[in-house]
Write a protein that holds these residues in place. Structure first.
Motif, PDB file in Angstrom:
ATOM      1  N   ALA A  44       0.833  -1.211   0.000  1.00 22.02           N
ATOM      2  CA  ALA A  44       0.000   0.000   0.000  1.00 22.02           C
ATOM      3  C   ALA A  44       0.865   1.257   0.000  1.00 22.02           C
ATOM      4  O   ALA A  44       0.453   2.294  -0.509  1.00 22.02           O
ATOM      5  CB  ALA A  44      -0.927  -0.016   1.210  1.00 22.02           C
ATOM      6  N   LEU A  45       2.070   1.157   0.570  1.00 18.93           N
ATOM      7  CA  LEU A  45       2.966   2.327   0.595  1.00 18.93           C
ATOM      8  C   LEU A  45       3.704   2.502  -0.733  1.00 18.93           C
ATOM      9  O   LEU A  45       4.462   3.449  -0.896  1.00 18.93           O
ATOM     10  CB  LEU A  45       3.988   2.185   1.724  1.00 18.93           C
ATOM     11  CG  LEU A  45       3.459   2.393   3.149  1.00 18.93           C
ATOM     12  CD1 LEU A  45       4.485   1.972   4.178  1.00 18.93           C
ATOM     13  CD2 LEU A  45       3.056   3.843   3.367  1.00 18.93           C
ATOM     14  N   GLY A  46       3.517   1.565  -1.660  1.00 17.63           N
ATOM     15  CA  GLY A  46       4.149   1.703  -2.967  1.00 17.63           C
ATOM     16  C   GLY A  46       5.302   0.748  -3.193  1.00 17.63           C
ATOM     17  O   GLY A  46       6.081   0.921  -4.137  1.00 17.63           O
ATOM     18  N   ALA A  47       5.431  -0.279  -2.332  1.00 15.95           N
ATOM     19  CA  ALA A  47       6.488  -1.259  -2.541  1.00 15.95           C
ATOM     20  C   ALA A  47       6.169  -2.123  -3.754  1.00 15.95           C
ATOM     21  O   ALA A  47       5.000  -2.377  -4.047  1.00 15.95           O
ATOM     22  CB  ALA A  47       6.630  -2.152  -1.310  1.00 15.95           C
ATOM     23  N   THR A  48       7.188  -2.578  -4.474  1.00 12.75           N
ATOM     24  CA  THR A  48       6.961  -3.580  -5.501  1.00 12.75           C
ATOM     25  C   THR A  48       6.700  -4.909  -4.795  1.00 12.75           C
ATOM     26  O   THR A  48       6.942  -5.043  -3.597  1.00 12.75           O
ATOM     27  CB  THR A  48       8.190  -3.747  -6.406  1.00 12.75           C
ATOM     28  OG1 THR A  48       9.272  -4.199  -5.588  1.00 12.75           O
ATOM     29  CG2 THR A  48       8.582  -2.428  -7.053  1.00 12.75           C
ATOM     30  N   ARG A  49       6.216  -5.893  -5.555  1.00 17.69           N
ATOM     31  CA  ARG A  49       5.922  -7.174  -4.912  1.00 17.69           C
ATOM     32  C   ARG A  49       7.185  -7.770  -4.308  1.00 17.69           C
ATOM     33  O   ARG A  49       7.157  -8.401  -3.262  1.00 17.69           O
ATOM     34  CB  ARG A  49       5.273  -8.143  -5.895  1.00 17.69           C
ATOM     35  CG  ARG A  49       6.077  -8.396  -7.146  1.00 17.69           C
ATOM     36  CD  ARG A  49       5.396  -9.436  -8.016  1.00 17.69           C
ATOM     37  NE  ARG A  49       6.048  -9.546  -9.314  1.00 17.69           N
ATOM     38  CZ  ARG A  49       5.830 -10.532 -10.166  1.00 17.69           C
ATOM     39  NH1 ARG A  49       4.995 -11.493  -9.857  1.00 17.69           N
ATOM     40  NH2 ARG A  49       6.432 -10.568 -11.329  1.00 17.69           N
ATOM     41  N   TRP A  50       8.314  -7.563  -4.959  1.00 17.68           N
ATOM     42  CA  TRP A  50       9.547  -8.132  -4.430  1.00 17.68           C
ATOM     43  C   TRP A  50       9.981  -7.419  -3.154  1.00 17.68           C
ATOM     44  O   TRP A  50      10.407  -8.052  -2.186  1.00 17.68           O
ATOM     45  CB  TRP A  50      10.649  -8.108  -5.491  1.00 17.68           C
ATOM     46  CG  TRP A  50      11.949  -8.571  -4.938  1.00 17.68           C
ATOM     47  CD1 TRP A  50      13.103  -7.873  -4.850  1.00 17.68           C
ATOM     48  CD2 TRP A  50      12.223  -9.867  -4.370  1.00 17.68           C
ATOM     49  NE1 TRP A  50      14.071  -8.638  -4.251  1.00 17.68           N
ATOM     50  CE2 TRP A  50      13.563  -9.854  -3.946  1.00 17.68           C
ATOM     51  CE3 TRP A  50      11.447 -11.020  -4.153  1.00 17.68           C
ATOM     52  CZ2 TRP A  50      14.161 -10.955  -3.329  1.00 17.68           C
ATOM     53  CZ3 TRP A  50      12.039 -12.117  -3.535  1.00 17.68           C
ATOM     54  CH2 TRP A  50      13.375 -12.083  -3.138  1.00 17.68           C
ATOM     55  N   GLU A  51       9.833  -6.080  -3.133  1.00 19.56           N
ATOM     56  CA  GLU A  51      10.180  -5.348  -1.912  1.00 19.56           C
ATOM     57  C   GLU A  51       9.306  -5.803  -0.747  1.00 19.56           C
ATOM     58  O   GLU A  51       9.762  -5.910   0.387  1.00 19.56           O
ATOM     59  CB  GLU A  51      10.023  -3.839  -2.138  1.00 19.56           C
ATOM     60  CG  GLU A  51      11.144  -3.236  -2.978  1.00 19.56           C
ATOM     61  CD  GLU A  51      10.909  -1.769  -3.334  1.00 19.56           C
ATOM     62  OE1 GLU A  51      11.896  -1.016  -3.359  1.00 19.56           O
ATOM     63  OE2 GLU A  51       9.762  -1.381  -3.587  1.00 19.56           O
ATOM     64  N   ALA A  52       8.037  -6.081  -1.047  1.00 15.12           N
ATOM     65  CA  ALA A  52       7.116  -6.488   0.016  1.00 15.12           C
ATOM     66  C   ALA A  52       7.426  -7.883   0.531  1.00 15.12           C
ATOM     67  O   ALA A  52       7.222  -8.188   1.696  1.00 15.12           O
ATOM     68  CB  ALA A  52       5.677  -6.412  -0.481  1.00 15.12           C
ATOM     69  N   ALA A  53       7.937  -8.763  -0.357  1.00 11.50           N
ATOM     70  CA  ALA A  53       8.156 -10.160   0.028  1.00 11.50           C
ATOM     71  C   ALA A  53       9.596 -10.424   0.454  1.00 11.50           C
ATOM     72  O   ALA A  53       9.917 -11.520   0.905  1.00 11.50           O
ATOM     73  CB  ALA A  53       7.796 -11.084  -1.133  1.00 11.50           C
ATOM     74  N   ARG A  54      10.463  -9.432   0.309  1.00  7.06           N
ATOM     75  CA  ARG A  54      11.888  -9.705   0.487  1.00  7.06           C
ATOM     76  C   ARG A  54      12.234 -10.270   1.862  1.00  7.06           C
ATOM     77  O   ARG A  54      12.947 -11.268   1.955  1.00  7.06           O
ATOM     78  CB  ARG A  54      12.695  -8.435   0.225  1.00  7.06           C
ATOM     79  CG  ARG A  54      14.196  -8.684   0.178  1.00  7.06           C
ATOM     80  CD  ARG A  54      14.926  -7.513  -0.407  1.00  7.06           C
ATOM     81  NE  ARG A  54      14.471  -6.274   0.201  1.00  7.06           N
ATOM     82  CZ  ARG A  54      14.547  -5.082  -0.394  1.00  7.06           C
ATOM     83  NH1 ARG A  54      15.045  -4.979  -1.603  1.00  7.06           N
ATOM     84  NH2 ARG A  54      14.118  -4.014   0.212  1.00  7.06           N
ATOM     85  N   GLU A  55      11.699  -9.655   2.918  1.00  8.78           N
ATOM     86  CA  GLU A  55      12.071 -10.131   4.255  1.00  8.78           C
ATOM     87  C   GLU A  55      11.619 -11.563   4.520  1.00  8.78           C
ATOM     88  O   GLU A  55      12.436 -12.385   4.952  1.00  8.78           O
ATOM     89  CB  GLU A  55      11.545  -9.186   5.333  1.00  8.78           C
ATOM     90  CG  GLU A  55      12.534  -8.073   5.598  1.00  8.78           C
ATOM     91  CD  GLU A  55      12.147  -7.231   6.799  1.00  8.78           C
ATOM     92  OE1 GLU A  55      11.542  -7.778   7.742  1.00  8.78           O
ATOM     93  OE2 GLU A  55      12.447  -6.043   6.788  1.00  8.78           O
ATOM     94  N   PRO A  56      10.345 -11.897   4.273  1.00  6.97           N
ATOM     95  CA  PRO A  56       9.954 -13.304   4.438  1.00  6.97           C
ATOM     96  C   PRO A  56      10.783 -14.251   3.564  1.00  6.97           C
ATOM     97  O   PRO A  56      11.131 -15.355   3.999  1.00  6.97           O
ATOM     98  CB  PRO A  56       8.483 -13.319   4.018  1.00  6.97           C
ATOM     99  CG  PRO A  56       8.008 -11.936   4.247  1.00  6.97           C
ATOM    100  CD  PRO A  56       9.183 -11.042   3.980  1.00  6.97           C
TER     101      PRO A  56
END
Lengths: 263, 235
Positions: free
Chosen positions: A166-178
């Motif tokens: 929602a803040l504008g992350a790409t899907r990879w940025e959002a999933a990177r930590e997990p």
């Protein structure tokens, strides 16, 4: 090679040890007698069958027989890796099979073609089957742990992941930590065993070679090769399963679809 | 590629900032949203009311392009949104969750985190602007040192709003931002949002999901009603 050939009576003597487990189960009322009996019987039957199959494969000594057996072993490993996972998504079985297949075969091929240059034929079952088996067994663990860690942490961190999107992350940025967490967790067991190998544990293959009379330094050289094969295949397999799962759970519109993950 | 930098200005009547045309979403046989059409213009404050489970959150998530759409279109300034533009679009149309998810750490670390994303890389964390906004809700600079685990529900909501506002989205999609807050925190959140919108009135708008009619009357210029996945104008 000089070693004592075991008679079936001698093997039966070892089976007496399982009685200890049974006694513990009865004494502490663990209720494990039936499972123990079943597991012991499966150990005997599966290994005897494998012995027969291997004897046959070694005797035929044909590349297509070796490849067929290797394929069967790989499929079983892939399916097992998926079945241990508590959460599933459509296509998960295919993904575990692909990740184990690609990583274990690539690494075993490297071993057969590049490392073990002295062998007569690349498919020589004496080398190909046990090497692939060891690589598969360990890759299976890495893939299984990586997959369940990734799916679990996506579920528990779902609101974090969606907030990042929602803040504008790409899907990879959002999933990177997990994803990083999952690959790291998948590789911990093999790194641990590389740390203590020889000091705390003597690996099964090296034990076997020592018993069959091989020179310890020779056995150790094989074991070093094996450890590196296992480590690289585990790393590859874990990365591939996490990436394939990522592509399945996050679409091209940078949307996260946790509804696909069913318990 | 849609222009995400500035809303249109000029002679012709500008297209709405955000438009939904006949949006529909299903889950198997269940209809979640159907025939949802909506236009959001600058200066709009739209209140969406409706019973629990009527699809209010799903509507906001659809408007932020966070969920797959089965049919219909979502337009940003008259242009349809396509996959690769989704992060950029969400930087302009920002969805705020009812229960804010904040990373572990201090408030300042939470606020700095989005600047690590590729989309916001060319923006910088503006401490002075944050402190100015904090003053509006009666909190001082020391609030930036507070730890995430010590924040109350109201404070967490304020932090989530500040985190969004510093990225200067044009449309705020607010999913019951004050549902779990006391009257004082509610007033603080409302004034924070109103101030943000009126800073650049020709470029900003908000959609509020609320089940508090008094709040809808306070904050909204338009009302919409959600009933079983269908959106209608009026109260």
């Amino acid at each position: 090679m000089n070693y004592v050939e075991l008679t079936y009576t001698q093997v039966a003597l070892a089976a007496l040890l399982i009685v200890i487990n049974g006694a513990i189960s009865v004494a502490l009322r663990l209720g494990l007698e039936r499972s123990l009996l079943w597991a012991s019987m499966r150990t005997v039957v599966q290994l005897l069958l494998v012995g027969l199959v291997l004897e046959w494969v070694f005797r035929l000594d044909r590349w297509y027989v070796v490849l067929s057996l290797a394929t069967l072993m790989t499929l079983i490993a892939g399916v097992t890796a998926a079945s241990r996972n508590e959460r599933r998504y459509p296509g998960m079985w295919l993904n575990t099979v692909i990740s184990i297949w690609a990583s274990a075969w690539l690494v075993t091929a490297f071993a057969l073609f590049v490392v073990l240059q002295g062998i007569e034929k690349w498919y020589q079952p004496q080398y190909a089957i046990p090497l692939l088996g060891m690589v598969l067994g360990n890759t299976l663990n890495g893939v299984s742990v990586g997959l369940s860690t990734f799916t679990e942490s996506l579920v528990t961190r779902r609101e974090q992941v969606e907030t990042q999107l929602a803040l504008g992350a790409t899907r990879w940025e959002a999933a990177r930590e997990p994803a990083q967490h999952a690959v790291r967790t998948g590789m911990i067991p093999i790194i641990n065993s590389m740390l203590v190998v020889g000091v705390v544990s003597l690996p099964g293959m090296m034990t076997g070679q020592l018993i069959s009379g091989m020179d310890p330094i020779e056995a150790v050289k094989y074991q070093i090769v094996i450890m590196f094969l296992i480590a690289s295949a585990t790393a590859l397999g874990t990365v591939v399963i996490v990436m394939l799962s990522f592509l399945r759970l996050f679409n091209k519109d940078h949307q996260f679809a946790p509804r696909q993950l069913t318990p | 590629m849609a222009d995400f930098t500035e809303p249109h200005r000029g002679a012709s009547p500008s297209p709405p900032l955000l438009a939904a045309v006949e949006l529909a979403r299903r889950d198997g046989d269940q209809v979640l949203l159907t025939g949802v059409s909506l236009e959001i213009h600058a200066r709009d404050r739209v209140a969406v009311v409706g019973a629990t489970g009527s699809g209010k959150s799903l509507l906001l998530r659809a408007l932020a392009f966070l969920d797959p759409i089965d049919s219909g279109k979502l337009l940003w300034q008259g242009r349809e949104i396509h996959g690769p533009e989704a992060p950029r679009f969400r930087g302009c149309v920002m969805y705020l969750h009812q229960r804010p998810a904040l990373i572990e750490g201090s408030v300042e670390e939470i606020l700095r985190q989005p600047f690590g994303l590729r989309l916001h890389r060319d923006k910088v964390f503006d401490r002075a602007a944050i402190i100015a906004r904090l003053a509006l809700v009666g909190r001082g600079e020391s609030f930036l040192e507070s730890q995430q685990r010590d924040l109350s529900g109201g404070e967490a909501q304020i932090v989530a709003l500040l985190r969004a506002m510093q990225l200067a989205p044009h449309v705020l999609l607010l999913d019951e931002p004050t549902a779990a807050l006391d009257a004082q925190s509610t007033a603080a959140v409302e004034s924070l949002i109103e101030t943000y919108l009126s800073e650049q009135p020709t470029q900003r708008a908000a959609v509020w999901v609320t089940h508090d009619r008094a709040q809808a009357q306070r904050v909204a210029s338009r009302w919409m009603q959600m009933r079983a996945g269908v959106l209608s104008e009026g109260s």
